[in-house]
Scaffold this motif. Sequence first.
Motif, PDB file in Angstrom:
ATOM      1  N   VAL A 178       0.824  -1.221   0.000  1.00 56.19           N
ATOM      2  CA  VAL A 178       0.000   0.000   0.000  1.00 56.19           C
ATOM      3  C   VAL A 178       0.851   1.261   0.000  1.00 56.19           C
ATOM      4  CG1 VAL A 178      -1.897  -1.151   1.180  1.00 56.19           C
ATOM      5  CG2 VAL A 178      -0.146   0.045   2.535  1.00 56.19           C
ATOM      6  N   GLN A 179       2.147   1.098   0.216  1.00 55.65           N
ATOM      7  CA  GLN A 179       3.013   2.276   0.263  1.00 55.65           C
ATOM      8  C   GLN A 179       4.355   1.949  -0.352  1.00 55.65           C
ATOM      9  OE1 GLN A 179       2.591   4.426   4.108  1.00 55.65           O
ATOM     10  NE2 GLN A 179       4.784   4.948   3.935  1.00 55.65           N
ATOM     11  N   ASP A 180       4.944   2.933  -1.027  1.00 51.22           N
ATOM     12  CA  ASP A 180       6.260   2.781  -1.647  1.00 51.22           C
ATOM     13  C   ASP A 180       7.128   3.908  -1.092  1.00 51.22           C
ATOM     14  OD1 ASP A 180       6.967   1.880  -5.150  1.00 51.22           O
ATOM     15  OD2 ASP A 180       8.023   1.459  -3.261  1.00 51.22           O
ATOM     16  N   LEU A 197      22.933   5.037   9.789  1.00 49.31           N
ATOM     17  CA  LEU A 197      22.219   3.817  10.177  1.00 49.31           C
ATOM     18  C   LEU A 197      20.797   4.208  10.529  1.00 49.31           C
ATOM     19  CD1 LEU A 197      23.653   1.046  12.548  1.00 49.31           C
ATOM     20  CD2 LEU A 197      21.227   1.669  12.515  1.00 49.31           C
ATOM     21  N   ARG A 198      19.841   3.625   9.815  1.00 43.75           N
ATOM     22  CA  ARG A 198      18.421   3.894  10.081  1.00 43.75           C
ATOM     23  C   ARG A 198      17.805   2.622  10.680  1.00 43.75           C
ATOM     24  NH1 ARG A 198      15.869   8.243   6.667  1.00 43.75           N
ATOM     25  NH2 ARG A 198      17.512   9.194   5.395  1.00 43.75           N
ATOM     26  N   GLY A 199      17.239   2.755  11.862  1.00 43.50           N
ATOM     27  CA  GLY A 199      16.593   1.596  12.480  1.00 43.50           C
ATOM     28  C   GLY A 199      17.107   1.370  13.881  1.00 43.50           C
ATOM     29  N   LEU A 200      16.666   0.310  14.409  1.00 42.20           N
ATOM     30  CA  LEU A 200      15.832  -0.793  13.967  1.00 42.20           C
ATOM     31  C   LEU A 200      14.376  -0.441  14.292  1.00 42.20           C
ATOM     32  CD1 LEU A 200      18.247  -3.271  15.584  1.00 42.20           C
ATOM     33  CD2 LEU A 200      17.690  -3.417  13.171  1.00 42.20           C
ATOM     34  N   HIS A 201      13.558  -0.387  13.195  1.00 40.06           N
ATOM     35  CA  HIS A 201      12.173   0.070  13.374  1.00 40.06           C
ATOM     36  C   HIS A 201      11.162  -1.053  13.133  1.00 40.06           C
ATOM     37  CE1 HIS A 201      13.937   4.210  12.055  1.00 40.06           C
ATOM     38  NE2 HIS A 201      14.299   3.890  13.289  1.00 40.06           N
ATOM     39  N   TYR A 202      10.053  -0.934  13.862  1.00 41.63           N
ATOM     40  CA  TYR A 202       8.905  -1.806  13.617  1.00 41.63           C
ATOM     41  C   TYR A 202       7.654  -1.072  14.069  1.00 41.63           C
ATOM     42  CZ  TYR A 202       9.106  -2.973  18.664  1.00 41.63           C
ATOM     43  OH  TYR A 202       9.111  -2.900  20.046  1.00 41.63           O
ATOM     44  N   ALA A 218      11.746  -6.326  13.190  1.00 44.83           N
ATOM     45  CA  ALA A 218      12.316  -4.981  13.158  1.00 44.83           C
ATOM     46  C   ALA A 218      13.268  -4.910  11.975  1.00 44.83           C
ATOM     47  CB  ALA A 218      13.037  -4.677  14.467  1.00 44.83           C
ATOM     48  N   HIS A 219      13.428  -3.724  11.417  1.00 46.07           N
ATOM     49  CA  HIS A 219      14.231  -3.551  10.200  1.00 46.07           C
ATOM     50  C   HIS A 219      15.102  -2.310  10.314  1.00 46.07           C
ATOM     51  CE1 HIS A 219      14.754  -1.858   6.048  1.00 46.07           C
ATOM     52  NE2 HIS A 219      15.377  -3.009   5.968  1.00 46.07           N
ATOM     53  N   GLY A 220      16.318  -2.421   9.773  1.00 44.20           N
ATOM     54  CA  GLY A 220      17.201  -1.258   9.707  1.00 44.20           C
ATOM     55  C   GLY A 220      18.317  -1.527   8.716  1.00 44.20           C
ATOM     56  N   LEU A 224      14.770   1.925  -1.814  1.00 42.92           N
ATOM     57  CA  LEU A 224      13.334   1.937  -2.125  1.00 42.92           C
ATOM     58  C   LEU A 224      12.713   0.745  -1.420  1.00 42.92           C
ATOM     59  CD1 LEU A 224      13.268   2.542  -6.011  1.00 42.92           C
ATOM     60  CD2 LEU A 224      13.578   4.198  -4.181  1.00 42.92           C
ATOM     61  N   TYR A 225      11.564   0.921  -0.785  1.00 46.57           N
ATOM     62  CA  TYR A 225      10.896  -0.241  -0.205  1.00 46.57           C
ATOM     63  C   TYR A 225       9.392  -0.060  -0.164  1.00 46.57           C
ATOM     64  CZ  TYR A 225      11.543   2.478   4.120  1.00 46.57           C
ATOM     65  OH  TYR A 225      11.569   3.453   5.074  1.00 46.57           O
ATOM     66  N   LYS A 226       8.723  -1.163  -0.494  1.00 39.54           N
ATOM     67  CA  LYS A 226       7.262  -1.227  -0.437  1.00 39.54           C
ATOM     68  C   LYS A 226       6.860  -1.769   0.924  1.00 39.54           C
ATOM     69  CE  LYS A 226       6.924  -2.520  -5.367  1.00 39.54           C
ATOM     70  NZ  LYS A 226       6.693  -1.156  -5.798  1.00 39.54           N
ATOM     71  N   ASP A 240      17.965  11.308  16.187  1.00 41.71           N
ATOM     72  CA  ASP A 240      17.737  11.379  17.642  1.00 41.71           C
ATOM     73  C   ASP A 240      16.839  10.234  18.096  1.00 41.71           C
ATOM     74  OD1 ASP A 240      17.597  15.054  17.710  1.00 41.71           O
ATOM     75  OD2 ASP A 240      19.300  13.634  17.717  1.00 41.71           O
ATOM     76  N   LYS A 241      15.852   9.950  17.256  1.00 44.61           N
ATOM     77  CA  LYS A 241      14.909   8.866  17.593  1.00 44.61           C
ATOM     78  C   LYS A 241      15.663   7.549  17.737  1.00 44.61           C
ATOM     79  CE  LYS A 241      12.473   7.050  14.236  1.00 44.61           C
ATOM     80  NZ  LYS A 241      11.482   6.850  13.153  1.00 44.61           N
ATOM     81  N   ASP A 242      16.555   7.270  16.809  1.00 47.99           N
ATOM     82  CA  ASP A 242      17.270   5.988  16.839  1.00 47.99           C
ATOM     83  C   ASP A 242      18.277   5.952  17.991  1.00 47.99           C
ATOM     84  OD1 ASP A 242      17.313   5.478  13.215  1.00 47.99           O
ATOM     85  OD2 ASP A 242      15.728   5.310  14.731  1.00 47.99           O
TER      86      ASP A 242
HETATM   87  C1  LIG Z   1       8.767   5.945   7.731  1.00 47.74           C
HETATM   88  C2  LIG Z   1       8.057   7.181   7.245  1.00 47.74           C
HETATM   89  C3  LIG Z   1       8.505   8.444   7.580  1.00 47.74           C
HETATM   90  N1  LIG Z   1       7.846   9.545   7.126  1.00 47.74           N
HETATM   91  C4  LIG Z   1       8.385  10.882   7.489  1.00 47.74           C
HETATM   92  C5  LIG Z   1       8.533  11.123   8.977  1.00 47.74           C
HETATM   93  C6  LIG Z   1       9.749  12.015   9.071  1.00 47.74           C
HETATM   94  O1  LIG Z   1       9.371  13.386   8.881  1.00 47.74           O
HETATM   95  C7  LIG Z   1      10.606  11.611   7.885  1.00 47.74           C
HETATM   96  C8  LIG Z   1      11.732  10.674   8.268  1.00 47.74           C
HETATM   97  O2  LIG Z   1      11.175   9.627   9.039  1.00 47.74           O
HETATM   98  P1  LIG Z   1      12.106   8.613   9.819  1.00 47.74           P
HETATM   99  O3  LIG Z   1      13.216   9.371  10.468  1.00 47.74           O
HETATM  100  O4  LIG Z   1      11.220   7.761  10.701  1.00 47.74           O
HETATM  101  O5  LIG Z   1      12.703   7.757   8.617  1.00 47.74           O
HETATM  102  P2  LIG Z   1      13.583   6.427   8.758  1.00 47.74           P
HETATM  103  O6  LIG Z   1      14.510   6.542   9.932  1.00 47.74           O
HETATM  104  O7  LIG Z   1      14.138   6.186   7.428  1.00 47.74           O
HETATM  105  O8  LIG Z   1      12.502   5.314   9.093  1.00 47.74           O
HETATM  106  C9  LIG Z   1      12.445   4.107   8.360  1.00 47.74           C
HETATM  107  O9  LIG Z   1      13.596   3.398   8.713  1.00 47.74           O
HETATM  108  C10 LIG Z   1      13.600   2.007   8.655  1.00 47.74           C
HETATM  109  C11 LIG Z   1      14.733   1.579   7.766  1.00 47.74           C
HETATM  110  C12 LIG Z   1      12.363   1.322   8.312  1.00 47.74           C
HETATM  111  O10 LIG Z   1      12.357   0.135   8.004  1.00 47.74           O
HETATM  112  C13 LIG Z   1      11.079   2.028   8.398  1.00 47.74           C
HETATM  113  O11 LIG Z   1      10.401   1.871   7.166  1.00 47.74           O
HETATM  114  C14 LIG Z   1      11.137   3.456   8.723  1.00 47.74           C
HETATM  115  O12 LIG Z   1      10.925   3.561  10.126  1.00 47.74           O
HETATM  116  O13 LIG Z   1       9.714  10.933   6.972  1.00 47.74           O
HETATM  117  C15 LIG Z   1       6.732   9.468   6.328  1.00 47.74           C
HETATM  118  O14 LIG Z   1       6.143  10.483   5.905  1.00 47.74           O
HETATM  119  N2  LIG Z   1       6.268   8.219   5.994  1.00 47.74           N
HETATM  120  C16 LIG Z   1       6.883   7.073   6.415  1.00 47.74           C
HETATM  121  O15 LIG Z   1       6.438   5.956   6.050  1.00 47.74           O
END
Ligand SMILES: Cc1cn([C@H]2C[C@H](O)[C@@H](COP(=O)(O)OP(=O)(O)O[C@H]3O[C@H](C)C(=O)[C@H](O)[C@H]3O)O2)c(=O)[nH]c1=O
Length: 181
Positions: A46-48, A58-63, A117-119, A130-132, A166-168
């Motif tokens: 539903v989302q790309d 390093l992005r993650g580990l998110h769920y 969880a994914h990162g 890119l991820y769906k 900061d979140k991570d």
């Molecule tokens: C995930 C997401 C984020 N956003 C907005 C929220 C923030 O303003 C900005 C960056 O978000 P965030 O810092 O959470 O992005 P990542 O750290 O890359 O998060 C992702 O990182 C790991 C690798 C994952 O597997 C997840 O899909 C996802 O959590 O994009 C959106 O508008 N839609 C979204 O689906």
Amino acid sequence: MKVSSTTLSGVLLLEPEVYGDSRGFFFESFNERRFAVEAGIVAHFVQDNHSRSGRHILRGLHYQVGNPQGKLIRVVRGAIFDVAVDLRRSSPTFGHWDGVRLDAEHHQQLWVPPGLAHGFLVLSDEADVLYKTTDYWSPQNERCIRWDDPQLAIAWPLEGAPVLSDKDRAGQAFADAELFP
Ligand SMILES: Cc1cn([C@H]2C[C@H](O)[C@@H](COP(=O)(O)OP(=O)(O)O[C@H]3O[C@H](C)C(=O)[C@H](O)[C@H]3O)O2)c(=O)[nH]c1=O
């Protein structure tokens, strides 16, 4: 398409048939019927998403709890070390992690079903990922496990400290993770 299992139950590494010619290349990055028949992946995306990151990021580990997302991940520029952690209590690989290199040169994809969880860690100067996803982003349901959780002991191929949001940086311990059935 070559389909390989990983050490995590249900997590699959997919390598597409790439058709090269004097113009460049073509490959199907997703085909609902082919993914179901050849890989057993029955998923409605539903989302790309598209994220760009620099080296050592390093992005993650998110769920997500409540509406967990299955993810089909690929890299269209650069290279990453992509990691999944099994949070499904009933899974034979519960509490385990696995990591694979995904890069734009080989067009591999990783299928991570809901409940993990994914990162990823960027290995190149820049990486476009890119991820769906099989469900929508739900910020209130988002959770983050620390990349360096001592119980998981993920062997990230690090060259120095990673660059984190900061979140991570404020991620939870694996022991405090909200688990799936
Ligand atoms: C995930 C997401 C984020 N956003 C907005 C929220 C923030 O303003 C900005 C960056 O978000 P965030 O810092 O959470 O992005 P990542 O750290 O890359 O998060 C992702 O990182 C790991 C690798 C994952 O597997 C997840 O899909 C996802 O959590 O994009 C959106 O508008 N839609 C979204 O689906």
